[in-house]
Design a protein around this motif. Structure first.
Motif, mmCIF file in Angstrom:
data_model
loop_
_atom_site.group_PDB
_atom_site.id
_atom_site.type_symbol
_atom_site.label_atom_id
_atom_site.label_comp_id
_atom_site.label_asym_id
_atom_site.label_seq_id
_atom_site.Cartn_x
_atom_site.Cartn_y
_atom_site.Cartn_z
ATOM 1 N N VAL A 159 -0.373 -18.992 -2.192
ATOM 2 C CA VAL A 159 0.356 -18.281 -1.136
ATOM 3 C C VAL A 159 0.279 -16.780 -1.369
ATOM 4 N N LEU A 160 0.471 -16.347 -2.606
ATOM 5 C CA LEU A 160 0.390 -14.920 -2.929
ATOM 6 C C LEU A 160 -1.033 -14.407 -2.758
ATOM 7 N N ARG A 161 -2.012 -15.177 -3.173
ATOM 8 C CA ARG A 161 -3.414 -14.778 -3.010
ATOM 9 C C ARG A 161 -3.767 -14.595 -1.535
ATOM 10 N N ARG A 162 -3.338 -15.534 -0.689
ATOM 11 C CA ARG A 162 -3.606 -15.410 0.755
ATOM 12 C C ARG A 162 -2.935 -14.171 1.323
ATOM 13 N N TRP A 163 -1.711 -13.896 0.898
ATOM 14 C CA TRP A 163 -0.995 -12.724 1.386
ATOM 15 C C TRP A 163 -1.721 -11.442 0.977
ATOM 16 N N ILE A 164 -2.186 -11.374 -0.259
ATOM 17 C CA ILE A 164 -2.919 -10.197 -0.733
ATOM 18 C C ILE A 164 -4.221 -10.034 0.044
ATOM 19 N N ASP A 165 -4.955 -11.131 0.239
ATOM 20 C CA ASP A 165 -6.208 -11.065 0.997
ATOM 21 C C ASP A 165 -5.966 -10.614 2.436
ATOM 22 N N ARG A 166 -4.900 -11.116 3.041
ATOM 23 C CA ARG A 166 -4.561 -10.721 4.408
ATOM 24 C C ARG A 166 -4.236 -9.233 4.484
ATOM 25 N N ARG A 167 -3.495 -8.729 3.505
ATOM 26 C CA ARG A 167 -3.152 -7.301 3.469
ATOM 27 C C ARG A 167 -4.418 -6.449 3.327
#
Length: 173
Positions: free
Chosen positions: A68-76
């Protein structure tokens, strides 16, 4: 004796993640007012602190690798790239090069330097072991290497602290 050992273990554990309860004054007071073995109490406190630091290490490593954190970072990163489609300016490229160079010099990024850094931090306290725990969790350092360095360093430090009242002449007879 068992109660003192368990309490020392608990204080060491709690003090590993709550700086408001340092284990050092507890050990000094315990050794100045009781006749317990200072080496044993120092080792028990070191094991308790190391267990708490290991918990922080594993929790941080797990949080860093959460999907979840990885996806959020990639999205940012994608949002920032879409917001500024212009090519990077010279200072941006210079900053990226400087960051890459600094990363290569960081001792925590090199496995053969991570052990002495954690050992130094756990014995001396500079840099603070709590910060070094977070830094080590973000690298590829193995958990058992972190634990061994932390246990050795904390035991050395806390045995020395526990022996301080005896060295100062406070003996309970």
């Amino acid at each position: 004796m068992i109660a003192a050992l368990l309490l020392t273990l608990a204080v060491g554990f709690v003090s590993s993640f709550y700086p408001g309860l340092p284990v050092e004054p507890y050990l000094i007071a315990l050794m100045a007012t009781t006749s317990h073995n200072a080496v044993v109490m120092g080792v028990v406190a070191g094991v308790g602190q190391s267990a708490g630091k290991m918990g922080i290490f594993l929790a941080t490593r797990g949080a860093v690798r959460l999907p979840v954190l990885r996806r959020w970072i990639d999205r940012r990163k994608e949002e920032q790239a879409a917001a500024d489609p212009s090519p990077p300016r010279w200072w941006t490229r210079w900053g990226q090069r400087l960051t890459a160079y600094a990363r290569r010099l960081l001792p925590m990024e090199k496995p053969w330097m991570a052990f002495p850094m954690i050992l130094l931090s756990s014995v001396v306290g500079i840099p603070p072991l709590l910060l070094m725990t977070f830094a080590a969790a973000a690298t590829k350092m193995r958990a058992w290497v972190f634990l061994v360095a932390c246990v050795i360093g904390r035991c050395v430090r806390l045995v020395a602290v526990a022996l301080t009242p005896a060295a100062a002449g406070f003996f309970i007879t």
